[in-house]
Design a protein around this motif. Structure first.
Motif, short mmCIF file in Angstrom:
data_model
loop_
_atom_site.label_atom_id
_atom_site.label_comp_id
_atom_site.label_asym_id
_atom_site.label_seq_id
_atom_site.Cartn_x
_atom_site.Cartn_y
_atom_site.Cartn_z
N PRO A 46 -8.06 -1.72 -2.71
CA PRO A 46 -6.71 -2.52 -2.82
C PRO A 46 -6.81 -3.80 -3.52
O PRO A 46 -6.23 -4.00 -4.48
N VAL B 35 -5.13 -5.57 -12.01
CA VAL B 35 -3.78 -5.33 -12.58
C VAL B 35 -3.08 -6.52 -12.89
O VAL B 35 -2.50 -6.63 -14.16
N SER C 77 2.55 -7.09 -4.89
CA SER C 77 1.08 -6.67 -4.58
C SER C 77 0.71 -6.85 -3.13
O SER C 77 0.02 -5.91 -2.86
N ARG D 174 0.95 0.91 -10.92
CA ARG D 174 -0.56 0.48 -10.85
C ARG D 174 -1.33 0.67 -9.68
O ARG D 174 -2.44 1.01 -9.65
N MET D 175 -0.69 -0.15 -8.80
CA MET D 175 -1.19 -0.22 -7.55
C MET D 175 -1.38 1.00 -6.84
O MET D 175 -2.28 1.57 -5.86
N ARG E 219 -8.07 -3.87 -6.63
CA ARG E 219 -7.12 -3.29 -7.67
C ARG E 219 -6.05 -4.24 -8.22
O ARG E 219 -5.73 -4.43 -9.24
N ALA E 220 -5.63 -4.91 -7.09
CA ALA E 220 -4.56 -6.08 -7.24
C ALA E 220 -5.02 -7.13 -8.31
O ALA E 220 -4.30 -7.58 -9.34
N CYS F 181 2.23 -3.71 -1.70
CA CYS F 181 1.45 -2.39 -2.19
C CYS F 181 0.00 -2.10 -1.38
O CYS F 181 -0.50 -1.21 -0.89
N ILE F 182 -0.49 -3.55 -1.20
CA ILE F 182 -1.90 -3.66 -0.48
C ILE F 182 -1.35 -3.12 0.96
O ILE F 182 -2.49 -2.26 1.49
#
Lengths: 195, 203
Positions: free
Chosen positions: B139, B146, B81, B40-41, B142-143, B84-85
């Motif tokens: 980002p 999600v 997370s 998703r990220m 987004r985190a 991913c960020i």
């Protein structure tokens, strides 16, 4: 940046966190303020879209791949933690080895040194040993000097060929180790199918 | 210990004691939430798999730092997370526009929850739309979205996972919702639309 009270109320309304009294006040606010009502409606559409989303699953061999990577890289991941332990063993083992010698010396040699005349005898012994060593070194240097004077090729060969041989041997060894394929034993662990 | 299932607690204890098999069980158990978060990220299944693997590797290497009073899942999702960020920030320069990202489709290998063919089709379309919208917000936003919607985490849990304050999470969630609303309905009649653009820019 912190939210304004109105924004906070909109957020909490979407997350169904308003109390009954707050909800009533919020509803009457929306009736009085069409812009806020439109705004809330737009945010609610987003909320509806994102409600109960689907979870995606990885490939069935995902967990096995992770475990293979962990097994392969474990020595890297744990290296910093093992180093202090090795350092401690590096201190403990020499101490354990030296301790009996120190104990033996403290029980036998050291008491003898306290006796009258023992120190003088010891020093005299040391002087004799040093004299023998310097005598031997002098004889060796004299021998070498004679050798250089009589046959200079010999020492020259020793001083050039031996270092050259050493450099050649090191170069061969270096390139052999660089080109050798690295053997890594990876203990593969089978973990069941995905959940 | 946290209020997680006893078997999870047992695996965590085992893993902390150096039992690799116990950690394998944790990977097995949490692979889906970790991979889903990464997907998703990041929006790309291949990169998501790599990021999810990396997250588990980091978790394994940093097990000693895990506080057993906290939820293991939250800790794991926090690592995922943040990783991913970091990845998204690195690729920020090559940020794609919505038109370019239309090609992003859920990977055939990705399996969704059990649903009939029609539901699957609708869910697939919805999922694609959500993914496209998510790809266009910063980002950090987004985190939060999600973790809030996919994991039903409270503000406190999200704040803990993203190592920030609850107030910051509330703010990010609101601005993320604003940004998503403006993407979903680009030409609203409401004057509020004018206030939404800045939310897209900040992170």
């Amino acid at each position: 940046m912190a939210l304004s009270p109105k924004q906070d109320r909109l957020n909490r309304a979407l997350d169904e966190q308003l109390s009954a009294a707050e909800l009533l006040a919020f509803q009457s606010l929306l009736e009085d303020e069409p812009d806020d009502a439109a705004m809330f409606e737009r945010l609610r559409r987003v909320d509806d879209l994102f409600r109960q989303p689907q979870m995606v699953a990885p490939a069935p061999d995902f967990a096995a791949k992770v475990m293979v990577r962990i097994a392969a890289e474990e020595h890297l991941a744990y290296a910093p933690r093992r180093r202090p332990r090795l350092f401690i063993w590096g201190l403990v083992i020499p101490v354990l080895l030296v301790l009996p010698v120190v104990l033996f010396l403290s029980l036998t040699v050291f008491p003898a040194l306290t006796q009258p005349g023992a120190m003088t005898a010891l020093l005299a012994g040391l002087v004799r040993v040093l004299g023998t060593i310097t005598g031997a070194a002098g004889a060796l240097l004299r021998g070498l000097s004679d050798l250089v004077a009589s046959a200079p090729v010999g020492p020259l060969m020793v001083l050039t060929v031996i270092p050259m041989l050493m450099v050649w041997a090191w170069t061969v060894w270096y390139f052999q180790t660089q080109n050798r394929p690295q053997t890594v034993i990876v203990p593969v662990q089978f973990v069941g199918s995905g959940s | 210990m946290s209020d997680e299932a006893p078997m999870v607690q047992q695996w965590v204890r085992g893993a902390l004691g150096g039992d690799q098999v116990a950690f394998g069980q944790l990977v097995e158990y949490y692979q889906r939430p970790v991979f889903n978060l990464a997907y998703r990220m990041l929006g790309d299944p291949t990169e998501a798999e790599d990021a999810a693997q990396e997250a588990f590797m980091r978790a394994y290497a940093n097990l000693e730092r895990y506080d057993t009073e906290r939820s293991f899942k939250t800790w794991l999702l926090s690592i995922t997370s943040n990783h991913c960020i970091d990845r998204l920030r690195k690729r920020r320069l090559s940020w794609l526009s919505i038109d370019e990202e239309e090609g992003i489709m859920p990977h055939p290998a990705l399996t969704s929850s059990e649903a009939g063919p029609e539901e699957s089709l609708l869910d697939g379309e919805r999922s694609r739309m959500m993914q496209e919208l998510l790809a266009q917000i910063p980002p950090d936003y987004r985190a939060v979205v999600v973790l809030r919607y996919w994991y039903d985490m409270s503000y406190t849990e999200i704040a803990e996972a993203l190592e920030t304050t609850e107030s910051a999470i509330k703010s990010r969630l609101f601005r993320a919702r604003q940004a998503l609303a403006s993407l979903l309905d680009p030409a609203p009649s409401s004057p509020h639309a004018r206030t939404m653009k800045p939310a897209m820019e900040g992170s």
